[in-house]
Design a protein around this motif. Structure first.
Motif, PDB file in Angstrom:
ATOM      1  N   PHE A   1       0.533  -0.899  -0.101  1.00 23.81           N
ATOM      2  CA  PHE A   1       0.045   0.046  -0.081  1.00 23.81           C
ATOM      3  C   PHE A   1       0.876   1.241   0.272  1.00 23.81           C
ATOM      4  CE2 PHE A   1      -2.845   3.176   1.451  1.00 23.81           C
ATOM      5  CZ  PHE A   1      -3.494   2.975   1.151  1.00 23.81           C
ATOM      6  N   ASN A   2       2.038   1.300   1.193  1.00 28.15           N
ATOM      7  CA  ASN A   2       3.189   2.315   0.846  1.00 28.15           C
ATOM      8  C   ASN A   2       3.660   2.818  -0.586  1.00 28.15           C
ATOM      9  OD1 ASN A   2       2.440   2.945   3.422  1.00 28.15           O
ATOM     10  ND2 ASN A   2       3.728   1.834   4.521  1.00 28.15           N
ATOM     11  N   GLU A   3       4.318   1.566  -0.877  1.00 27.36           N
ATOM     12  CA  GLU A   3       4.550   1.096  -1.883  1.00 27.36           C
ATOM     13  C   GLU A   3       4.269   2.041  -3.208  1.00 27.36           C
ATOM     14  OE1 GLU A   3       8.544   1.540  -3.719  1.00 27.36           O
ATOM     15  OE2 GLU A   3       7.998   1.136  -1.499  1.00 27.36           O
ATOM     16  N   ILE A   4       3.349   0.799  -3.650  1.00 29.34           N
ATOM     17  CA  ILE A   4       2.324   0.866  -4.869  1.00 29.34           C
ATOM     18  C   ILE A   4       1.624   2.181  -5.272  1.00 29.34           C
ATOM     19  CG2 ILE A   4       1.282   0.484  -5.944  1.00 29.34           C
ATOM     20  CD1 ILE A   4       3.603  -1.639  -6.205  1.00 29.34           C
ATOM     21  N   ARG A   5       1.114   2.369  -3.908  1.00 28.30           N
ATOM     22  CA  ARG A   5      -0.497   3.538  -3.951  1.00 28.30           C
ATOM     23  C   ARG A   5       0.197   4.652  -3.611  1.00 28.30           C
ATOM     24  NH1 ARG A   5      -6.762   3.044  -2.702  1.00 28.30           N
ATOM     25  NH2 ARG A   5      -6.541   5.458  -1.876  1.00 28.30           N
ATOM     26  N   GLU A   6       1.406   5.023  -1.849  1.00 30.13           N
ATOM     27  CA  GLU A   6       0.928   6.200  -1.722  1.00 30.13           C
ATOM     28  C   GLU A   6       2.055   6.587  -1.696  1.00 30.13           C
ATOM     29  OE1 GLU A   6      -0.372   7.521   1.679  1.00 30.13           O
ATOM     30  OE2 GLU A   6      -1.812   6.400   0.411  1.00 30.13           O
ATOM     31  N   LYS A   7       3.359   6.407  -1.532  1.00 32.65           N
ATOM     32  CA  LYS A   7       4.404   6.623  -2.190  1.00 32.65           C
ATOM     33  C   LYS A   7       4.986   7.013  -4.183  1.00 32.65           C
ATOM     34  CE  LYS A   7       8.280   5.127  -0.625  1.00 32.65           C
ATOM     35  NZ  LYS A   7       9.735   3.593   0.235  1.00 32.65           N
ATOM     36  N   ARG A   8       4.554   5.862  -5.028  1.00 33.60           N
ATOM     37  CA  ARG A   8       4.359   5.855  -6.287  1.00 33.60           C
ATOM     38  C   ARG A   8       3.147   6.165  -7.537  1.00 33.60           C
ATOM     39  NH1 ARG A   8       9.405   2.208  -8.393  1.00 33.60           N
ATOM     40  NH2 ARG A   8      10.500   1.755  -6.366  1.00 33.60           N
ATOM     41  N   GLY A   9       2.165   6.155  -6.248  1.00 31.86           N
ATOM     42  CA  GLY A   9       0.433   6.424  -6.970  1.00 31.86           C
ATOM     43  C   GLY A   9       0.254   6.067  -7.960  1.00 31.86           C
ATOM     44  N   LEU A  10       0.618   4.687  -8.052  1.00 32.01           N
ATOM     45  CA  LEU A  10       0.689   3.231  -9.072  1.00 32.01           C
ATOM     46  C   LEU A  10      -0.682   2.811  -9.518  1.00 32.01           C
ATOM     47  CD1 LEU A  10       4.194   1.476  -9.244  1.00 32.01           C
ATOM     48  CD2 LEU A  10       3.260   3.576 -11.354  1.00 32.01           C
ATOM     49  N   ALA A  11      -1.628   2.860  -7.903  1.00 27.09           N
ATOM     50  CA  ALA A  11      -2.483   1.808  -8.368  1.00 27.09           C
ATOM     51  C   ALA A  11      -3.500   2.119  -7.455  1.00 27.09           C
ATOM     52  CB  ALA A  11      -2.229   0.798  -7.143  1.00 27.09           C
ATOM     53  N   TYR A  12      -4.586   1.616  -8.092  1.00 25.34           N
ATOM     54  CA  TYR A  12      -6.652   2.544  -7.665  1.00 25.34           C
ATOM     55  C   TYR A  12      -6.170   1.571  -6.435  1.00 25.34           C
ATOM     56  CZ  TYR A  12      -6.846   4.838 -11.679  1.00 25.34           C
ATOM     57  OH  TYR A  12      -6.537   5.291 -13.300  1.00 25.34           O
ATOM     58  N   TYR A  13      -5.804   0.202  -6.051  1.00 27.97           N
ATOM     59  CA  TYR A  13      -5.960  -0.871  -5.646  1.00 27.97           C
ATOM     60  C   TYR A  13      -5.188  -2.015  -5.606  1.00 27.97           C
ATOM     61  CZ  TYR A  13      -8.127  -3.685  -8.022  1.00 27.97           C
ATOM     62  OH  TYR A  13      -8.066  -5.432  -8.899  1.00 27.97           O
ATOM     63  N   VAL A  14      -4.337  -2.021  -3.952  1.00 27.48           N
ATOM     64  CA  VAL A  14      -3.830  -3.213  -4.113  1.00 27.48           C
ATOM     65  C   VAL A  14      -3.576  -4.066  -3.100  1.00 27.48           C
ATOM     66  CG1 VAL A  14      -2.130  -1.650  -3.164  1.00 27.48           C
ATOM     67  CG2 VAL A  14      -1.146  -3.498  -4.483  1.00 27.48           C
ATOM     68  N   LYS A  15      -3.539  -5.290  -2.757  1.00 26.85           N
ATOM     69  CA  LYS A  15      -3.984  -6.151  -1.935  1.00 26.85           C
ATOM     70  C   LYS A  15      -3.260  -7.717  -1.966  1.00 26.85           C
ATOM     71  CE  LYS A  15      -7.816  -7.235   1.522  1.00 26.85           C
ATOM     72  NZ  LYS A  15      -7.087  -8.911   1.728  1.00 26.85           N
ATOM     73  N   ALA A  16      -2.429  -8.088  -0.862  1.00 23.29           N
ATOM     74  CA  ALA A  16      -2.068  -8.888  -0.529  1.00 23.29           C
ATOM     75  C   ALA A  16      -3.858 -10.228  -0.288  1.00 23.29           C
ATOM     76  CB  ALA A  16      -1.147  -9.785  -0.164  1.00 23.29           C
ATOM     77  N   ASP A  17      -3.342 -11.557  -0.918  1.00 22.05           N
ATOM     78  CA  ASP A  17      -4.356 -12.108  -0.412  1.00 22.05           C
ATOM     79  C   ASP A  17      -4.028 -13.758   0.397  1.00 22.05           C
ATOM     80  OD1 ASP A  17      -6.553 -10.817  -0.978  1.00 22.05           O
ATOM     81  OD2 ASP A  17      -7.176 -11.323  -3.124  1.00 22.05           O
ATOM     82  N   LEU A  18      -4.691 -14.521   0.899  1.00 20.89           N
ATOM     83  CA  LEU A  18      -4.024 -15.667   1.372  1.00 20.89           C
ATOM     84  C   LEU A  18      -5.408 -16.103   1.762  1.00 20.89           C
ATOM     85  CD1 LEU A  18      -1.526 -17.330   2.714  1.00 20.89           C
ATOM     86  CD2 LEU A  18      -2.009 -16.516   4.761  1.00 20.89           C
ATOM     87  N   ASP A  19      -5.506 -17.625   0.593  1.00 20.85           N
ATOM     88  CA  ASP A  19      -6.420 -18.478   1.181  1.00 20.85           C
ATOM     89  C   ASP A  19      -6.110 -19.758   1.302  1.00 20.85           C
ATOM     90  OD1 ASP A  19      -9.218 -19.413   0.730  1.00 20.85           O
ATOM     91  OD2 ASP A  19      -8.077 -19.835  -1.771  1.00 20.85           O
ATOM     92  N   THR A  20      -6.399 -20.487   2.185  1.00 21.17           N
ATOM     93  CA  THR A  20      -6.086 -21.784   2.467  1.00 21.17           C
ATOM     94  C   THR A  20      -7.456 -22.749   2.336  1.00 21.17           C
ATOM     95  OG1 THR A  20      -6.846 -21.161   5.145  1.00 21.17           O
ATOM     96  CG2 THR A  20      -4.613 -21.666   4.059  1.00 21.17           C
ATOM     97  N   ALA A  21      -7.636 -23.205   1.519  1.00 22.62           N
ATOM     98  CA  ALA A  21      -8.654 -24.592   1.255  1.00 22.62           C
ATOM     99  C   ALA A  21      -8.037 -25.865   1.689  1.00 22.62           C
ATOM    100  CB  ALA A  21      -8.437 -24.543  -0.232  1.00 22.62           C
ATOM    101  N   TYR A  22      -8.864 -27.237   1.630  1.00 27.22           N
ATOM    102  CA  TYR A  22      -8.809 -28.390   2.293  1.00 27.22           C
ATOM    103  C   TYR A  22      -7.132 -29.016   1.934  1.00 27.22           C
ATOM    104  CZ  TYR A  22      -9.290 -32.784   3.842  1.00 27.22           C
ATOM    105  OH  TYR A  22      -9.621 -34.110   4.674  1.00 27.22           O
ATOM    106  N   ASP A  23      -6.600 -28.753   1.241  1.00 27.41           N
ATOM    107  CA  ASP A  23      -5.124 -28.944   0.737  1.00 27.41           C
ATOM    108  C   ASP A  23      -4.668 -28.342  -0.405  1.00 27.41           C
ATOM    109  OD1 ASP A  23      -7.639 -29.490  -1.604  1.00 27.41           O
ATOM    110  OD2 ASP A  23      -7.318 -31.608  -2.190  1.00 27.41           O
ATOM    111  N   VAL A  24      -5.078 -27.480  -0.892  1.00 20.63           N
ATOM    112  CA  VAL A  24      -3.767 -26.194  -1.543  1.00 20.63           C
ATOM    113  C   VAL A  24      -4.153 -25.210  -0.761  1.00 20.63           C
ATOM    114  CG1 VAL A  24      -3.337 -27.843  -3.363  1.00 20.63           C
ATOM    115  CG2 VAL A  24      -5.970 -26.570  -2.865  1.00 20.63           C
ATOM    116  N   GLY A  25      -3.623 -24.009  -1.569  1.00 18.58           N
ATOM    117  CA  GLY A  25      -3.493 -22.716  -0.918  1.00 18.58           C
ATOM    118  C   GLY A  25      -2.863 -21.531  -1.274  1.00 18.58           C
TER     119      GLY A  25
END
Length: 258
Positions: free
Chosen positions: A127-151
């Motif tokens: 958020f700081n590097e991509i959006r605040e500092k460089r103004g590159l993105a409208y949104y940026v987020k990291a997702d973590l998904d854990t399913a039954y046997d993969v993620g």
């Protein structure tokens, strides 16, 4: 072509081809007593155990009996590749990530801290590097998904078309350098972030039912929120660095750009 990439709703072809008989057959295969877990959460003091038993019996009495259906399909990851689909849009959207952990993996608590540091909330690196500092993105987020046997651990962003190359480069750099640069201060903030969100997710009855029900159904365990909080608090910076370093590798990066 991994099964995990399929849309739950299906395709135009499968939806058009579905019949009432298909639906009844599917219901018969999966929706029966031995394969269902009933979770009750909320203001229960007004009900006696006998009254609850009667209610459940009344709601489910027409259901067939049987054992829990065996779980036979094992998900797999798609190939390491970068896909680019051109479309008339005012901005570019991309997803970049790596295979990660199943919900049974004890390292998932440490990895969740890494995900928060990378791109969870407004104090994250991305958020700081991509959006605040460089103004590159409208949104940026990291997702973590854990399913039954993969993620997976992945970063999604919507960026200005002319800034796509720079944004992809910066996200990749931030992902790859994460394991070697995490600080104690970031770990402390990430723990505060996760521990602050947990009570919010348990504020309503549905949140409570999902917390206990998912674990009971998928992992066959009853775990208290305090136990999960202890796991998050107990994760060390070494554990976070180790799991991020093992998973976030350049030879495992996949990306999709639209």
């Amino acid at each position: 072509s991994s099964s995990m990439g399929r849309q739950i709703i299906g395709t135009k072809e499968t939806v058009r081809a579905a019949t009432s008989e298909d639906l009844r057959k599917y219901m018969g295969e999966w929706y029966y007593g031995g394969n269902i877990l009933v979770v009750i959460a909320g203001d229960l003091h007004v009900y006696t155990s006998a009254r609850l038993h009667d209610l459940i019996t009344q709601k489910f009495e027409g259901m067939g009996e049987g054992k829990i259906a065996p779980y036979t399909t094992h998900a797999k990851y798609g190939p390491v590749e970068a896909r680019h689909r051109k479309k008339k849009t005012e901005q570019a959207h991309f997803y970049m990530g790596v295979p990660a952990l199943a919900m049974t993996d004890p390292r998932r608590y440490a990895l969740s801290l890494g995900q928060v540091i990378l791109g969870g909330g407004m104090s994250s690196r991305l958020f700081n590097e991509i959006r605040e500092k460089r103004g590159l993105a409208y949104y940026v987020k990291a997702d973590l998904d854990t399913a039954y046997d993969v993620g997976y651990l992945a970063v999604r962003a919507g960026v200005k078309l002319e800034k796509l190359g720079e944004a992809l480069k910066v996200v990749k750099e931030e992902m790859l350098k994460l394991s070697s640069t995490i600080t104690d201060k970031e770990i402390t903030k990430a723990k505060e972030y996760l521990l602050g969100r947990m009570p919010l997710s348990l504020e309503d009855s549905m949140g409570v039912a999902q917390f206990f029900g998912t674990r009971a159904l998928m992992l066959d365990e009853i775990r208290q929120p305090s136990e999960v909080e202890a796991k998050i608090k107990g994760a060390s910076i070494e554990e976070v660095k180790k799991v991020v370093g093992e998973l976030v590798r350049e030879d495992q990066l996949r990306s999709v750009v639209v």
